[in-house]
Design a protein around this motif. Structure first.
Motif, PDB file in Angstrom:
ATOM      1  N   LEU A 177      39.626 -23.204   9.421  1.00 38.48           N
ATOM      2  CA  LEU A 177      40.978 -23.178   8.870  1.00 38.48           C
ATOM      3  C   LEU A 177      41.435 -24.597   8.565  1.00 38.48           C
ATOM      4  CD1 LEU A 177      42.707 -20.632  11.290  1.00 38.48           C
ATOM      5  CD2 LEU A 177      41.603 -20.176   9.104  1.00 38.48           C
ATOM      6  N   THR A 178      42.050 -24.772   7.401  1.00 41.70           N
ATOM      7  CA  THR A 178      42.622 -26.062   7.028  1.00 41.70           C
ATOM      8  C   THR A 178      43.993 -25.829   6.420  1.00 41.70           C
ATOM      9  OG1 THR A 178      41.416 -25.931   4.918  1.00 41.70           O
ATOM     10  CG2 THR A 178      40.435 -27.261   6.673  1.00 41.70           C
ATOM     11  N   ARG A 179      44.813 -26.902   6.433  1.00 40.84           N
ATOM     12  CA  ARG A 179      46.154 -26.779   5.880  1.00 40.84           C
ATOM     13  C   ARG A 179      46.492 -27.991   5.021  1.00 40.84           C
ATOM     14  NH1 ARG A 179      50.688 -23.906   6.145  1.00 40.84           N
ATOM     15  NH2 ARG A 179      52.627 -24.948   5.629  1.00 40.84           N
ATOM     16  N   CYS A 180      46.848 -27.741   3.785  1.00 44.17           N
ATOM     17  CA  CYS A 180      47.431 -28.750   2.909  1.00 44.17           C
ATOM     18  C   CYS A 180      48.899 -28.349   2.724  1.00 44.17           C
ATOM     19  CB  CYS A 180      46.668 -28.823   1.591  1.00 44.17           C
ATOM     20  SG  CYS A 180      47.188 -30.175   0.517  1.00 44.17           S
ATOM     21  N   ASN A 181      49.251 -27.700   1.623  1.00 45.08           N
ATOM     22  CA  ASN A 181      50.547 -27.031   1.544  1.00 45.08           C
ATOM     23  C   ASN A 181      50.450 -25.608   2.065  1.00 45.08           C
ATOM     24  OD1 ASN A 181      51.957 -29.200   0.299  1.00 45.08           O
ATOM     25  ND2 ASN A 181      51.027 -28.659  -1.660  1.00 45.08           N
ATOM     26  N   THR A 182      49.259 -25.040   1.982  1.00 43.48           N
ATOM     27  CA  THR A 182      49.003 -23.685   2.453  1.00 43.48           C
ATOM     28  C   THR A 182      47.792 -23.702   3.380  1.00 43.48           C
ATOM     29  OG1 THR A 182      47.573 -23.217   0.555  1.00 43.48           O
ATOM     30  CG2 THR A 182      49.914 -22.703   0.309  1.00 43.48           C
ATOM     31  N   VAL A 183      47.536 -22.565   4.018  1.00 44.28           N
ATOM     32  CA  VAL A 183      46.409 -22.428   4.931  1.00 44.28           C
ATOM     33  C   VAL A 183      45.252 -21.771   4.193  1.00 44.28           C
ATOM     34  CG1 VAL A 183      45.570 -21.363   7.061  1.00 44.28           C
ATOM     35  CG2 VAL A 183      47.888 -22.298   6.962  1.00 44.28           C
ATOM     36  N   LEU A 184      44.056 -22.311   4.378  1.00 44.17           N
ATOM     37  CA  LEU A 184      42.844 -21.784   3.744  1.00 44.17           C
ATOM     38  C   LEU A 184      41.815 -21.464   4.823  1.00 44.17           C
ATOM     39  CD1 LEU A 184      41.439 -21.402   0.893  1.00 44.17           C
ATOM     40  CD2 LEU A 184      40.396 -23.632   1.305  1.00 44.17           C
ATOM     41  N   GLY A 185      41.038 -20.391   4.595  1.00 48.94           N
ATOM     42  CA  GLY A 185      39.883 -20.130   5.440  1.00 48.94           C
ATOM     43  C   GLY A 185      39.997 -18.972   6.395  1.00 48.94           C
ATOM     44  N   GLN A 186      41.115 -18.258   6.377  1.00 47.35           N
ATOM     45  CA  GLN A 186      41.260 -17.137   7.301  1.00 47.35           C
ATOM     46  C   GLN A 186      40.297 -16.011   6.950  1.00 47.35           C
ATOM     47  OE1 GLN A 186      45.386 -16.843   6.245  1.00 47.35           O
ATOM     48  NE2 GLN A 186      46.065 -17.371   8.300  1.00 47.35           N
ATOM     49  N   LYS A 187      39.777 -15.349   7.958  1.00 47.96           N
ATOM     50  CA  LYS A 187      38.882 -14.218   7.722  1.00 47.96           C
ATOM     51  C   LYS A 187      39.646 -13.109   7.000  1.00 47.96           C
ATOM     52  CE  LYS A 187      35.332 -14.925  11.192  1.00 47.96           C
ATOM     53  NZ  LYS A 187      34.450 -14.279  12.189  1.00 47.96           N
ATOM     54  N   GLY A 188      38.942 -12.433   6.127  1.00 50.72           N
ATOM     55  CA  GLY A 188      39.562 -11.387   5.336  1.00 50.72           C
ATOM     56  C   GLY A 188      40.226 -11.894   4.073  1.00 50.72           C
ATOM     57  N   ARG A 189      40.066 -13.205   3.811  1.00 54.51           N
ATOM     58  CA  ARG A 189      40.676 -13.794   2.619  1.00 54.51           C
ATOM     59  C   ARG A 189      39.624 -14.598   1.858  1.00 54.51           C
ATOM     60  NH1 ARG A 189      45.986 -12.771   2.630  1.00 54.51           N
ATOM     61  NH2 ARG A 189      46.869 -12.146   4.632  1.00 54.51           N
ATOM     62  N   LEU A 190      39.733 -14.562   0.549  1.00 59.62           N
ATOM     63  CA  LEU A 190      38.824 -15.292  -0.334  1.00 59.62           C
ATOM     64  C   LEU A 190      39.662 -16.177  -1.240  1.00 59.62           C
ATOM     65  CD1 LEU A 190      36.060 -15.910  -1.604  1.00 59.62           C
ATOM     66  CD2 LEU A 190      36.354 -13.856  -3.027  1.00 59.62           C
ATOM     67  N   GLY A 191      39.579 -17.488  -1.037  1.00 57.55           N
ATOM     68  CA  GLY A 191      40.346 -18.431  -1.824  1.00 57.55           C
ATOM     69  C   GLY A 191      39.708 -18.685  -3.181  1.00 57.55           C
ATOM     70  N   SER A 192      40.483 -19.361  -4.034  1.00 55.77           N
ATOM     71  CA  SER A 192      39.989 -19.619  -5.392  1.00 55.77           C
ATOM     72  C   SER A 192      40.618 -20.889  -5.936  1.00 55.77           C
ATOM     73  CB  SER A 192      40.325 -18.447  -6.322  1.00 55.77           C
ATOM     74  OG  SER A 192      41.727 -18.193  -6.310  1.00 55.77           O
ATOM     75  N   ARG A 193      39.789 -21.669  -6.604  1.00 55.98           N
ATOM     76  CA  ARG A 193      40.283 -22.828  -7.337  1.00 55.98           C
ATOM     77  C   ARG A 193      40.438 -22.462  -8.809  1.00 55.98           C
ATOM     78  NH1 ARG A 193      36.715 -28.149  -9.103  1.00 55.98           N
ATOM     79  NH2 ARG A 193      38.009 -28.661 -10.914  1.00 55.98           N
ATOM     80  N   ALA A 194      41.628 -22.654  -9.341  1.00 52.62           N
ATOM     81  CA  ALA A 194      41.809 -22.560 -10.784  1.00 52.62           C
ATOM     82  C   ALA A 194      41.331 -23.872 -11.396  1.00 52.62           C
ATOM     83  CB  ALA A 194      43.274 -22.313 -11.121  1.00 52.62           C
ATOM     84  N   GLN A 195      40.371 -23.778 -12.311  1.00 53.81           N
ATOM     85  CA  GLN A 195      39.770 -24.961 -12.939  1.00 53.81           C
ATOM     86  C   GLN A 195      40.117 -24.945 -14.433  1.00 53.81           C
ATOM     87  OE1 GLN A 195      35.819 -26.345 -11.563  1.00 53.81           O
ATOM     88  NE2 GLN A 195      35.119 -26.077 -13.654  1.00 53.81           N
ATOM     89  N   PRO A 196      41.318 -25.443 -14.788  1.00 50.18           N
ATOM     90  CA  PRO A 196      41.799 -25.317 -16.169  1.00 50.18           C
ATOM     91  C   PRO A 196      41.350 -26.479 -17.057  1.00 50.18           C
ATOM     92  CG  PRO A 196      43.547 -26.188 -14.800  1.00 50.18           C
ATOM     93  CD  PRO A 196      42.352 -25.990 -13.892  1.00 50.18           C
ATOM     94  N   ASN A 197      40.048 -26.696 -17.118  1.00 48.51           N
ATOM     95  CA  ASN A 197      39.530 -27.822 -17.905  1.00 48.51           C
ATOM     96  C   ASN A 197      39.728 -27.586 -19.404  1.00 48.51           C
ATOM     97  OD1 ASN A 197      38.691 -28.852 -15.466  1.00 48.51           O
ATOM     98  ND2 ASN A 197      36.539 -28.352 -15.767  1.00 48.51           N
ATOM     99  N   HIS A 198      39.860 -28.683 -20.128  1.00 47.99           N
ATOM    100  CA  HIS A 198      40.023 -28.603 -21.581  1.00 47.99           C
ATOM    101  C   HIS A 198      39.262 -29.760 -22.205  1.00 47.99           C
ATOM    102  CE1 HIS A 198      41.973 -28.760 -25.542  1.00 47.99           C
ATOM    103  NE2 HIS A 198      42.257 -27.487 -25.342  1.00 47.99           N
TER     104      HIS A 198
END
Length: 451
Positions: free
Chosen positions: A142-163
């Motif tokens: 588990l890590t925290r920036c503005n939100t918490v990431l890494g909890q079991k049962g959850r799948l995070g995602s990075r939006a990569q809006p490259n142009h």
């Protein structure tokens, strides 16, 4: 320390641990390119048998790259929990594998604190793909920036809006497309085309403007060189995370234009001047083969070098780390079988060292791989508890010119395996009508709701 074994009527002798580690690897084109791979399957099996019989103390007492010669080695050694290590130092690598597969989650994570990066690599080399999945799934980081990431049962995602030109309207269109599928809870992170201070300042402001306008519980990042980001932050850019690619050796990092001293300076800056609320403010990327491509591998195999990247990342308590597993090309991972194996190895080696691992499930168009292969790896990694995936429109990055996972791929994996985005982001998406009871609604997939 035993480095000779007889197998099926033939005798095999390895000169040192560096050779043994390399030849115990599953087949990788990068090791073959470096001239350090096993000649055939029997030699590989002999190396695995000897490696499984080494103790963890053998590995620590015979470093592949001594700390007095390399600052990454020093960081890795300083990161070992000595109390835990003293309890397990007599274990053989084979014993370590058995413990990781048989113990409960808390015990597995505790064991990981007593390992150095070479030990994590060693046990990965004698594990099957299913072993890597099972052991990884026990590691909740588990890590925290503005939100918490890494909890079991959850799948995070990075939006990569490259142009391809960093066009503001094109970037925002991609961001809104991602958000409409519930993608972007881990980070909204742009790979810029132009690595100039003014451009990076502008991109930080543009991503933060979207986050603020729609009150999105996430964090922003612009994946320029760390020195450019530092200049941008000093000019007032609103940066939640600071980013850098890592190698597993001091010389490999020098080819990236970084050093431990520079990373420490950047760490102090993002903690003093960053805009995030939580303590985890780094985003690192890695990938098997980068050290060999720069001539900074010191004769080591690419799995061990990749594990060392995570030992370095651990020093800075990152919010996100991901291996860009198939990005470097077929010289290092030739085909889909090697990419799938590398993705599972990288995820395991990061997780067992306490790293919040994601994976860019990707390939380049000149590799012997296709999107079906990436679908397979995505399902395996999601079952293994990966922290996050990368989301790009239609799985095709129009700027970096490689194939990754799409927004709808991530949505499908969540639905298939009954996973959700991060808790804060999921609540926001429910409020926006994108999700209902954790499932996408008919409104999902329509970026027009943000226009």
């Amino acid at each position: 320390m035993k480095l000779t074994v007889s197998l099926l009527g033939e005798s095999y002798r390895f000169h040192d641990l560096k050779e043994l580690f390399a030849k115990a690897n599953e087949e990788k084109s990068g090791d073959q390119l470096a001239g350090i791979a096993a000649d055939h399957a029997k030699e590989r099996m002999a190396a695995k048998l000897l490696l499984a019989d080494l103790t963890l103390a053998d590995i620590r007492n015979h470093p592949l790259l001594p700390p007095e010669e390399d600052e990454v080695s020093r960081v890795i050694e300083e990161g070992v929990d000595e109390a835990v290590y003293e309890q397990i130092r007599h274990w053989k690598v084979g014993d370590l594998r058995e413990q990781l597969l048989s113990q409960e989650d808390a015990q597995v994570q505790a064991i990981g604190r007593g390992l150095n990066s070479e030990m994590a690599a060693a046990v990965a080399k004698i594990m099957s793909n299913l072993d890597l999945i099972q052991a990884s799934a026990k590691c909740e980081v588990l890590t925290r920036c503005n939100t918490v990431l890494g909890q079991k049962g959850r799948l995070g995602s990075r939006a990569q809006p490259n142009h391809p030109t960093d066009d503001p309207q094109g970037v925002k269109a991609s961001i809104y497309d991602a958000l409409s599928y519930g993608v972007g809870d881990a980070v909204i992170g742009i790979n810029p085309v132009m690595d100039t201070t003014d451009n990076i300042v502008r991109l930080f402001h543009e991503t933060m403007e979207v986050i603020t306008r729609w009150n999105i519980p996430t964090q922003n990042s612009v994946l320029a060189h760390v020195t450019t980001q530092m200049r941008a932050i000093r000019k007032g850019a609103p940066a939640d995370l600071i980013f850098q690619s890592l190698a597993g050796t001091e010389s490999g990092n020098a080819s990236f234009g970084i050093s431990l001293r520079l990373l420490e300076e950047a760490d102090q800056l993002i903690r003093e001047s960053g805009t995030a609320k939580g303590e985890n403010r780094w985003y690192f990327e890695t990938g098997q083969g980068s050290e060999l491509s720069s001539g900074g591998h010191h004769g080591m195999d690419q799995v061990t070098l990749e594990s060392r990247c995570y030992g370095l990342a651990k020093r800075f308590k990152p919010f996100l780390v991901n291996t860009v597993v198939g990005f470097i090309g077929p010289e290092y991972l030739y085909d889909s079988k090697q990419v799938i194996r590398a993705g599972l190895e990288d995820h395991f080696m990061g997780k067992i060292q306490g790293i919040p691992m994601g994976v860019d499930v990707c390939y380049t168009n000149h590799m012997k791989a296709d999107q079906n292969d990436m679908d397979n790896l995505s399902v395996l990694l999601a079952a293994a508890g990966v922290n996050f995936f990368i989301g790009v429109p239609m799985a095709d990055d129009c700027m970096l010119n490689y194939q990754s996972t799409s927004f709808h791929d991530i949505a499908t994996l969540r639905e298939l395996l009954r996973l959700q985005p991060g808790a804060e982001f999921a609540a926001w998406a429910e409020g926006m009508g994108i999700l209902q009871n954790g499932r996408l609604t008919r409104r999902a997939g329509d970026p027009g709701i943000f226009v």
